[in-house]
Enzyme design. Sequence first.
Site, PDB file in Angstrom:
ATOM      1  N   THR A 126      -6.139   0.951  -3.493  1.00 44.05           N
ATOM      2  CA  THR A 126      -4.601  -0.012  -4.411  1.00 44.05           C
ATOM      3  C   THR A 126      -4.898  -1.519  -4.678  1.00 44.05           C
ATOM      4  O   THR A 126      -3.983  -2.061  -5.245  1.00 44.05           O
ATOM      5  CB  THR A 126      -3.540  -0.180  -3.255  1.00 44.05           C
ATOM      6  OG1 THR A 126      -4.289  -1.453  -2.016  1.00 44.05           O
ATOM      7  CG2 THR A 126      -2.968   0.901  -2.816  1.00 44.05           C
ATOM      8  N   HIS A 163       2.256 -14.312  -6.427  1.00 45.33           N
ATOM      9  CA  HIS A 163       1.727 -14.621  -5.826  1.00 45.33           C
ATOM     10  C   HIS A 163       0.042 -13.521  -6.189  1.00 45.33           C
ATOM     11  O   HIS A 163      -1.113 -13.995  -6.455  1.00 45.33           O
ATOM     12  CB  HIS A 163       1.725 -14.324  -4.272  1.00 45.33           C
ATOM     13  CG  HIS A 163       1.646 -13.110  -3.992  1.00 45.33           C
ATOM     14  ND1 HIS A 163       2.258 -12.415  -4.709  1.00 45.33           N
ATOM     15  CD2 HIS A 163       1.136 -12.133  -3.008  1.00 45.33           C
ATOM     16  CE1 HIS A 163       2.473 -10.978  -3.906  1.00 45.33           C
ATOM     17  NE2 HIS A 163       1.889 -11.377  -2.810  1.00 45.33           N
ATOM     18  N   ASP A 170      -6.183   5.813   1.766  1.00 44.66           N
ATOM     19  CA  ASP A 170      -6.054   4.147   1.965  1.00 44.66           C
ATOM     20  C   ASP A 170      -7.551   3.785   1.967  1.00 44.66           C
ATOM     21  O   ASP A 170      -8.373   4.053   2.784  1.00 44.66           O
ATOM     22  CB  ASP A 170      -4.924   3.385   2.036  1.00 44.66           C
ATOM     23  CG  ASP A 170      -5.003   2.613   1.672  1.00 44.66           C
ATOM     24  OD1 ASP A 170      -5.898   1.885   1.614  1.00 44.66           O
ATOM     25  OD2 ASP A 170      -3.771   1.568   1.820  1.00 44.66           O
ATOM     26  N   HIS A 190       1.308  -1.038   0.032  1.00 47.75           N
ATOM     27  CA  HIS A 190       0.272   0.184  -0.096  1.00 47.75           C
ATOM     28  C   HIS A 190       0.887   1.017   0.433  1.00 47.75           C
ATOM     29  O   HIS A 190       0.339   2.210  -0.917  1.00 47.75           O
ATOM     30  CB  HIS A 190      -0.862  -0.261   1.197  1.00 47.75           C
ATOM     31  CG  HIS A 190      -1.811  -1.487   1.035  1.00 47.75           C
ATOM     32  ND1 HIS A 190      -3.800  -0.832   0.803  1.00 47.75           N
ATOM     33  CD2 HIS A 190      -2.039  -2.607   1.410  1.00 47.75           C
ATOM     34  CE1 HIS A 190      -4.058  -2.008   1.440  1.00 47.75           C
ATOM     35  NE2 HIS A 190      -3.495  -2.772   0.625  1.00 47.75           N
ATOM     36  N   ASP A 203      -7.454 -10.163  -2.602  1.00 49.12           N
ATOM     37  CA  ASP A 203      -7.962 -10.625  -3.931  1.00 49.12           C
ATOM     38  C   ASP A 203      -7.924 -10.442  -4.596  1.00 49.12           C
ATOM     39  O   ASP A 203      -7.373 -10.895  -6.392  1.00 49.12           O
ATOM     40  CB  ASP A 203      -7.252  -9.142  -4.298  1.00 49.12           C
ATOM     41  CG  ASP A 203      -5.867  -8.280  -3.937  1.00 49.12           C
ATOM     42  OD1 ASP A 203      -5.500  -8.731  -3.491  1.00 49.12           O
ATOM     43  OD2 ASP A 203      -5.556  -7.459  -4.548  1.00 49.12           O
ATOM     44  N   GLN A 204      -5.993 -11.873  -4.622  1.00 50.16           N
ATOM     45  CA  GLN A 204      -5.367 -12.235  -5.617  1.00 50.16           C
ATOM     46  C   GLN A 204      -5.911 -13.662  -6.681  1.00 50.16           C
ATOM     47  O   GLN A 204      -5.701 -13.716  -7.496  1.00 50.16           O
ATOM     48  CB  GLN A 204      -3.925 -13.023  -4.313  1.00 50.16           C
ATOM     49  CG  GLN A 204      -3.006 -12.040  -3.867  1.00 50.16           C
ATOM     50  CD  GLN A 204      -2.070 -12.633  -2.815  1.00 50.16           C
ATOM     51  OE1 GLN A 204      -2.136 -13.963  -2.147  1.00 50.16           O
ATOM     52  NE2 GLN A 204      -1.903 -11.581  -2.581  1.00 50.16           N
TER      53      GLN A 204
HETATM   54  N1  UDP Z   1       8.733  -6.267  -3.246  1.00 47.53           N
HETATM   55  C1  UDP Z   1      10.210  -5.947  -3.660  1.00 47.53           C
HETATM   56  N2  UDP Z   1      10.772  -7.028  -3.243  1.00 47.53           N
HETATM   57  C2  UDP Z   1      10.873  -8.480  -3.302  1.00 47.53           C
HETATM   58  C3  UDP Z   1       8.904  -8.278  -3.022  1.00 47.53           C
HETATM   59  C4  UDP Z   1       7.961  -8.226  -3.279  1.00 47.53           C
HETATM   60  O1  UDP Z   1      10.857  -5.238  -3.633  1.00 47.53           O
HETATM   61  O2  UDP Z   1      11.740  -9.459  -3.052  1.00 47.53           O
HETATM   62  C5  UDP Z   1       7.642  -5.310  -4.047  1.00 47.53           C
HETATM   63  C6  UDP Z   1       6.965  -5.281  -4.850  1.00 47.53           C
HETATM   64  O3  UDP Z   1       7.622  -4.949  -6.061  1.00 47.53           O
HETATM   65  C7  UDP Z   1       5.721  -4.488  -4.766  1.00 47.53           C
HETATM   66  C8  UDP Z   1       5.350  -4.356  -3.397  1.00 47.53           C
HETATM   67  O4  UDP Z   1       6.775  -5.387  -2.743  1.00 47.53           O
HETATM   68  O5  UDP Z   1       6.024  -3.767  -5.135  1.00 47.53           O
HETATM   69  C9  UDP Z   1       4.985  -6.117  -2.947  1.00 47.53           C
HETATM   70  O6  UDP Z   1       3.356  -5.665  -3.532  1.00 47.53           O
HETATM   71  P1  UDP Z   1       2.714  -7.102  -3.663  1.00 47.53           P
HETATM   72  O7  UDP Z   1       0.875  -6.033  -3.829  1.00 47.53           O
HETATM   73  O8  UDP Z   1       2.608  -7.445  -4.974  1.00 47.53           O
HETATM   74  O9  UDP Z   1       2.232  -7.665  -2.443  1.00 47.53           O
HETATM   75  P2  UDP Z   1       1.834  -7.588  -0.749  1.00 47.53           P
HETATM   76  O10 UDP Z   1       3.273  -7.358  -0.350  1.00 47.53           O
HETATM   77  O11 UDP Z   1       1.336  -7.042  -0.936  1.00 47.53           O
HETATM   78  O12 UDP Z   1       1.276  -8.897  -0.586  1.00 47.53           O
END
Ligand code: UDP
Length: 457
Positions: A137, A351, A115, A22, A375-376
């Site tokens: 988001t 994921h 948000d 977020h 949401d995945q």
């Molecule tokens: N990310 C990163 N390095 C990693 C894994 C994820 O920088 O090794 C970043 C990715 O680029 C994204 C965020 O972390 O911007 C993860 O957001 P996402 O919505 O994909 O998944 P969440 O972590 O919310 O489940």
Amino acid sequence: MVNEEMGYKAHALILPYPLQGHINPMLQFSKRLVSKGVKATLANTIAINKSMHSDPTSPVDIETISDGFDEGGFSQAESTEVYLSTLESVGAQTLADLIKKLKDLGRPVNVLIYDGFLPWALDVAKQFGLLGVVFFTQPCTVNNIYYHVQRSILPLPLAEPTVSLPGLPLLQASETPSFVSDSGSYPGFHHLVVNQFRNIDEADWVLYNNFHKLEEEVLDWMAKRWKLRTIGPTVPSMYLDKRIEDDKDYGINLFKPDSSACMNWLHDKPSGSVVYVSFGSLAELGVEQMEELAWGLKGTKRYFLWVVRAAEQSKLPGNFIEETSEKGLVVAWSPQLEVLSHEAVGCFLTHCGFNSVLEALSLGVPLVAMPHWSDQPTNAKYVEDVWKMGIRARPDEKGIVRREVVDLCVREVMEGAKAKEIKDNARKWKKLSKEAIDEGGTSDRNIDEFVATLVKS
Ligand code: UDP
């Protein structure tokens, strides 16, 4: 007038929910606002500020509010419900304090961009006579489902095996967000996502981190109800329009990336040869799933770069890292954008967190979708059937994606019958993402329109 004397058009206060997925898009949007002459201040929780690694050259000011758990944030609370209610009560009070403080410092705020997970922030905005702007988001499709649940148009538990809603393809129950298909599973999070719509009718603007072509029909349907605009994708400018100088990273990392290890390792790998694997900042895989994935990756006989967060690494099979050291690299966190834009990367097993999907789309990387929760599952459905830039790795009746399936899906995306179509579509989305945010594109015009009303307000 005061703003103009200070050298900016307006002052926006941005309030993300305290999670990496977020903070990234809201921080990135803040940078866009700064590039258009608006001053932007992002409010993190104190706990996030203590643990983050941030870019000292960022053009966005960082301030704090409290979620009531200043040492450990969410992990310090005894339950999700306690965390969320404390975040609301302490968050609203400390947000009000911050707005007063900024005024006293001679930097009064004109607009609060909050948000969607924090609808109580709108009450604070109104209390101070500020514009209240909700920022989503997650995809519009997912939110349309939550909206229909919140208005009791889609009663839960789901009565039918499929769900049909305006602007959406027919969805199997399992393709709806997990908080809908399995509505009793996480009551606290279920309330959080559905409650986003409790006061949306009072918000002055509704902003989405996506672009019009990506979810055209559902966006148009929702835009009839609210002043809704798309402003994304919020991927750093150097990967898209290149109009914001030096903007190549989000700038706040809650985990420290193993950047040189990743980039050095990728350096000598042939073009399109590497499978990049990441489940984002939150997902926790079961031991059995971790094992199946590990041996599945080994089975592909391809190079792989796998992000396994430190807290998850004990679930890897004991001898896995040694056995695969010729082919694989396991890191605790990666510089994901740099990795995805590296020409050695041929596909991304993800994921399907929405940021990861938008990043892959913006950089033209084909996907293997292995959704976990939230949401995945819906994002994964879109990846395969709507955006057609990847395929889903389907679980068995126990909910586990087996090693053979991992192997097969990776092969399919990288060299199978559908590989060409998927690659062509990935390239198409990359072009459309850039067009949307580049000068004169749909998102760029929407941001200009938004900024113009801030100046008038
Ligand atoms: N990310 C990163 N390095 C990693 C894994 C994820 O920088 O090794 C970043 C990715 O680029 C994204 C965020 O972390 O911007 C993860 O957001 P996402 O919505 O994909 O998944 P969440 O972590 O919310 O489940």
